[in-house]
Design an enzyme around this catalytic site. Structure first.
Site, PDB file in Angstrom:
ATOM      1  CG  ASN A 107      -1.912  -1.177   1.142  1.00 40.88           C
ATOM      2  OD1 ASN A 107      -2.052  -1.792   0.090  1.00 40.88           O
ATOM      3  ND2 ASN A 107      -2.560  -1.497   2.239  1.00 40.88           N
ATOM      4  CG  HIS A 124       3.973  -1.743  -4.834  1.00 39.86           C
ATOM      5  ND1 HIS A 124       2.824  -2.500  -4.889  1.00 39.86           N
ATOM      6  CD2 HIS A 124       4.965  -2.556  -5.281  1.00 39.86           C
ATOM      7  CE1 HIS A 124       3.114  -3.717  -5.345  1.00 39.86           C
ATOM      8  NE2 HIS A 124       4.404  -3.776  -5.578  1.00 39.86           N
ATOM      9  CB  CYS A 132      12.019  16.504  -9.267  1.00 32.67           C
ATOM     10  SG  CYS A 132      12.527  17.313 -10.796  1.00 32.67           S
ATOM     11  CB  CYS A 153      10.861  20.163  -9.481  1.00 42.27           C
ATOM     12  SG  CYS A 153      12.352  20.261  -8.487  1.00 42.27           S
ATOM     13  N   GLY A 192      -5.615  -9.085   2.601  1.00 44.44           N
ATOM     14  CA  GLY A 192      -6.230  -8.067   1.737  1.00 44.44           C
ATOM     15  C   GLY A 192      -5.484  -7.797   0.450  1.00 44.44           C
ATOM     16  CB  THR A 193      -2.716  -8.687  -1.322  1.00 40.01           C
ATOM     17  OG1 THR A 193      -2.153  -8.592  -2.641  1.00 40.01           O
ATOM     18  CG2 THR A 193      -2.191  -9.929  -0.637  1.00 40.01           C
ATOM     19  CB  SER A 194      -5.845  -9.442  -5.947  1.00 40.33           C
ATOM     20  OG  SER A 194      -4.852  -8.546  -6.405  1.00 40.33           O
TER      21      SER A 194
HETATM   22  C1  BJW Z   1     -10.250  -7.133   1.347  1.00 39.05           C
HETATM   23  C2  BJW Z   1     -11.193  -6.299   1.944  1.00 39.05           C
HETATM   24  C3  BJW Z   1     -11.261  -6.308   3.355  1.00 39.05           C
HETATM   25  C4  BJW Z   1     -11.321  -6.036  -0.207  1.00 39.05           C
HETATM   26  N1  BJW Z   1     -10.447  -7.077   4.059  1.00 39.05           N
HETATM   27  N2  BJW Z   1      -9.448  -7.899   2.076  1.00 39.05           N
HETATM   28  C5  BJW Z   1       5.216 -12.482 -13.959  1.00 39.05           C
HETATM   29  C6  BJW Z   1       6.163 -12.675 -12.977  1.00 39.05           C
HETATM   30  C7  BJW Z   1       6.807 -11.589 -12.393  1.00 39.05           C
HETATM   31  C8  BJW Z   1       6.496 -10.289 -12.774  1.00 39.05           C
HETATM   32  C9  BJW Z   1       5.565 -10.115 -13.771  1.00 39.05           C
HETATM   33  C10 BJW Z   1       4.954 -11.182 -14.364  1.00 39.05           C
HETATM   34  N3  BJW Z   1       4.116 -10.714 -15.313  1.00 39.05           N
HETATM   35  C11 BJW Z   1       4.194  -9.358 -15.310  1.00 39.05           C
HETATM   36  C12 BJW Z   1       5.068  -8.967 -14.362  1.00 39.05           C
HETATM   37  C13 BJW Z   1       5.415  -7.605 -14.005  1.00 39.05           C
HETATM   38  C14 BJW Z   1       4.450  -6.848 -13.147  1.00 39.05           C
HETATM   39  C15 BJW Z   1       3.277  -7.695 -12.670  1.00 39.05           C
HETATM   40  O1  BJW Z   1       3.313  -8.325 -11.630  1.00 39.05           O
HETATM   41  N4  BJW Z   1       2.173  -7.676 -13.406  1.00 39.05           N
HETATM   42  C16 BJW Z   1       0.980  -8.447 -13.043  1.00 39.05           C
HETATM   43  C17 BJW Z   1      -0.266  -7.641 -13.333  1.00 39.05           C
HETATM   44  C18 BJW Z   1       1.025  -9.763 -13.769  1.00 39.05           C
HETATM   45  N5  BJW Z   1       5.197  -6.345 -12.027  1.00 39.05           N
HETATM   46  C19 BJW Z   1       5.897  -5.212 -12.119  1.00 39.05           C
HETATM   47  O2  BJW Z   1       5.937  -4.554 -13.154  1.00 39.05           O
HETATM   48  C20 BJW Z   1       6.713  -4.780 -10.909  1.00 39.05           C
HETATM   49  N6  BJW Z   1       8.032  -4.492 -11.304  1.00 39.05           N
HETATM   50  C21 BJW Z   1       8.850  -5.423 -11.816  1.00 39.05           C
HETATM   51  O3  BJW Z   1       8.524  -6.580 -11.956  1.00 39.05           O
HETATM   52  O4  BJW Z   1      10.053  -4.899 -12.163  1.00 39.05           O
HETATM   53  C22 BJW Z   1      10.983  -5.707 -12.869  1.00 39.05           C
HETATM   54  C23 BJW Z   1      12.191  -4.827 -13.124  1.00 39.05           C
HETATM   55  C24 BJW Z   1      13.422  -5.190 -12.627  1.00 39.05           C
HETATM   56  C25 BJW Z   1      14.532  -4.362 -12.872  1.00 39.05           C
HETATM   57  C26 BJW Z   1      14.380  -3.179 -13.597  1.00 39.05           C
HETATM   58  C27 BJW Z   1      13.144  -2.808 -14.080  1.00 39.05           C
HETATM   59  C28 BJW Z   1      12.040  -3.628 -13.843  1.00 39.05           C
HETATM   60  C29 BJW Z   1       6.147  -3.502 -10.344  1.00 39.05           C
HETATM   61  C30 BJW Z   1       4.795  -3.669  -9.748  1.00 39.05           C
HETATM   62  C31 BJW Z   1       4.284  -2.322  -9.247  1.00 39.05           C
HETATM   63  C32 BJW Z   1       2.838  -2.374  -8.807  1.00 39.05           C
HETATM   64  N7  BJW Z   1       2.359  -1.072  -8.559  1.00 39.05           N
HETATM   65  C33 BJW Z   1       0.964  -0.889  -8.200  1.00 39.05           C
HETATM   66  C34 BJW Z   1       0.564   0.591  -8.409  1.00 39.05           C
HETATM   67  C35 BJW Z   1       1.053   1.474  -7.291  1.00 39.05           C
HETATM   68  C36 BJW Z   1       0.530   2.871  -7.448  1.00 39.05           C
HETATM   69  C37 BJW Z   1      -0.995   2.944  -7.444  1.00 39.05           C
HETATM   70  O5  BJW Z   1      -1.662   2.493  -6.480  1.00 39.05           O
HETATM   71  O6  BJW Z   1      -1.540   3.479  -8.395  1.00 39.05           O
HETATM   72  O7  BJW Z   1       0.751  -1.301  -6.861  1.00 39.05           O
HETATM   73  S1  BJW Z   1      -0.159  -1.944  -9.119  1.00 39.05           S
HETATM   74  C38 BJW Z   1      -1.264  -2.243  -7.804  1.00 39.05           C
HETATM   75  O8  BJW Z   1      -1.279  -3.645  -7.518  1.00 39.05           O
HETATM   76  C39 BJW Z   1      -0.677  -1.519  -6.583  1.00 39.05           C
HETATM   77  C40 BJW Z   1      -0.883  -2.542  -5.520  1.00 39.05           C
HETATM   78  O9  BJW Z   1       0.047  -2.344  -4.474  1.00 39.05           O
HETATM   79  C41 BJW Z   1      -0.672  -3.857  -6.239  1.00 39.05           C
HETATM   80  C42 BJW Z   1      -1.308  -5.014  -5.580  1.00 39.05           C
HETATM   81  O10 BJW Z   1      -2.686  -4.870  -5.519  1.00 39.05           O
HETATM   82  P1  BJW Z   1      -3.490  -5.307  -4.211  1.00 39.05           P
HETATM   83  O11 BJW Z   1      -2.993  -4.537  -3.056  1.00 39.05           O
HETATM   84  O12 BJW Z   1      -3.460  -6.770  -4.113  1.00 39.05           O
HETATM   85  O13 BJW Z   1      -4.932  -4.730  -4.534  1.00 39.05           O
HETATM   86  P2  BJW Z   1      -6.127  -5.368  -5.383  1.00 39.05           P
HETATM   87  O14 BJW Z   1      -7.064  -4.259  -5.688  1.00 39.05           O
HETATM   88  O15 BJW Z   1      -5.625  -6.167  -6.522  1.00 39.05           O
HETATM   89  O16 BJW Z   1      -6.795  -6.416  -4.386  1.00 39.05           O
HETATM   90  C43 BJW Z   1      -7.427  -6.022  -3.187  1.00 39.05           C
HETATM   91  C44 BJW Z   1      -7.886  -7.273  -2.444  1.00 39.05           C
HETATM   92  O17 BJW Z   1      -8.463  -6.855  -1.211  1.00 39.05           O
HETATM   93  C45 BJW Z   1      -8.958  -8.077  -3.177  1.00 39.05           C
HETATM   94  O18 BJW Z   1      -8.541  -9.433  -3.232  1.00 39.05           O
HETATM   95  C46 BJW Z   1     -10.202  -7.937  -2.290  1.00 39.05           C
HETATM   96  O19 BJW Z   1     -11.013  -9.106  -2.245  1.00 39.05           O
HETATM   97  C47 BJW Z   1      -9.574  -7.692  -0.939  1.00 39.05           C
HETATM   98  N8  BJW Z   1     -10.427  -6.976   0.030  1.00 39.05           N
HETATM   99  N9  BJW Z   1     -11.937  -5.645   0.985  1.00 39.05           N
HETATM  100  C48 BJW Z   1      -9.586  -7.888   3.423  1.00 39.05           C
HETATM  101  N10 BJW Z   1     -12.208  -5.512   4.034  1.00 39.05           N
HETATM  102 ZN    ZN Z   2      13.809  19.023  -9.802  1.00 39.17          ZN
END
Ligand code: BJW
Ligand code: ZN
Length: 252
Positions: A107, A124, A132, A153, A192-194
């Protein structure tokens, strides 16, 4: 009140190390929409996975900046909920009993820190910090909405939220610490993560293959459910306080 499986309670009471991975669901009960539910009102026609990328910011910095700034301003009105507070209490309890609990979050809202958790590993980044794109200077942003998008900036560069977008590397120290803590921990909690975004989603496998038992708390079934020893399909804000309360009521 949620009923807590007795073998889970026993595992929490005796685990020498616990790793907790949280996602957007933990903050849902604070009024922050989860990442995949974040598109309401004017944003309904966009896909969050298309906006959370460096390519989207390069293509349309104004749009991406507006989306994040709206979320930043809404965040200012949100408070930690019983799930954040229970995790902070669990961490204190573990420390008092000379055991470790590492809190790893995906988060960007800093509500764990507001609830009193220490040493939170932010995988994240943070929406409260903007950076900047030219000189890399970071600033804490707690004020009202920016007047221009993207905000500038003093060096003239465009500023962006200091969050990790798809295709960007996670902060090296954060993911390294999270991976080291997961290897060999006794209990891994996925709350709470997908579980679809890597490398965060890989932590559960690191923990399991090195002997951890796994608890999931999520109202929905996810990829973690089949890997969990206990898959609890309840809101985190109901289950975690009940778990911590029962733990406190029993002597170690
Ligand atoms: C409740 C509830 C209640 C509701 N109680 N629960 C295969 C293998 C490895 C990597 C990859 C791959 N395929 C593609 C990739 C790359 C990619 C990736 O994983 N993509 C997938 C979509 C497949 N990953 C990346 O690009 C990462 N970087 C990387 O791999 O870099 C490589 C590299 C190396 C060296 C140089 C350069 C590059 C980066 C990932 C960054 C993710 N960023 C985000 C955005 C942040 C900013 C923003 O918020 O806008 O982070 S994406 C988004 O997803 C956000 C979250 O932190 C993250 C996870 O989501 P989360 O938290 O699980 O939320 P939801 O909405 O999905 O789920 C919520 C859950 O809560 C649900 O299940 C509900 O049921 C539940 N819930 N109420 C408990 N009351
Ligand atoms: Zn600057």
């Amino acid at each position: 009140m949620s009923s807590i499986p007795s073998d889970l309670l026993q595992t929490v009471r005796t685990a020498s190390s616990i790793v907790v991975l949280t996602g957007a669901g933990v903050s849902a009960e604070s009024g922050i929409p989860t990442f995949r539910d974040a598109m309401d009102g004017l944003w309904a026609r966009f896909n969050p996975e298309d906006l959370a990328t460096p390519e989207a910011f390069a293509r349309d910095p104004q749009l991406v900046s507006q989306w994040y700034d709206e979320r930043r301003c809404k965040l200012a009105m949100c408070k930690p909920n019983p799930a954040h507070l229970a995790l902070a209490q669990l961490q204190r309890w573990m420390r008092e009993h000379d055991r470790s609990m590492t809190l790893v979050t995906q988060n960007i809202d800093r509500l764990h820190q507001e609830a009193g958790s220490d040493d939170v590993i932010e995988l994240h980044g943070s929406l409260r910090v903007w950076r900047c794109t030219r000189c890399e200077k970071e600033t804490d942003e707690r004020g009202p909405a920016f007047e221009t998008h993207p905000p500038r900036c003093s060096c003239g560069g465009a500023r962006r939220p200091s969050v990790v977008w798809f295709g960007e590397a996670l902060p090296a120290d954060a993911i390294t610490r999270a991976q080291r803590a997961s290897v060999g921990c006794r209990l891994f909690m996925s709350i709470g993560t997908s579980g679809v975004v890597y490398p965060a989603a890989g932590l559960i496998d690191l923990a399991r293959t090195t002997g951890a038992r796994v608890l999931e708390v999520n109202p929905a079934v996810t990829t973690a459910s089949a890997k969990a020893d206990w898959a609890i399909h309840e809101p985190a804000g109901a289950f975690l306080p009940a778990l911590v309360q029962q733990l406190m009521e029993q002597a170690v």
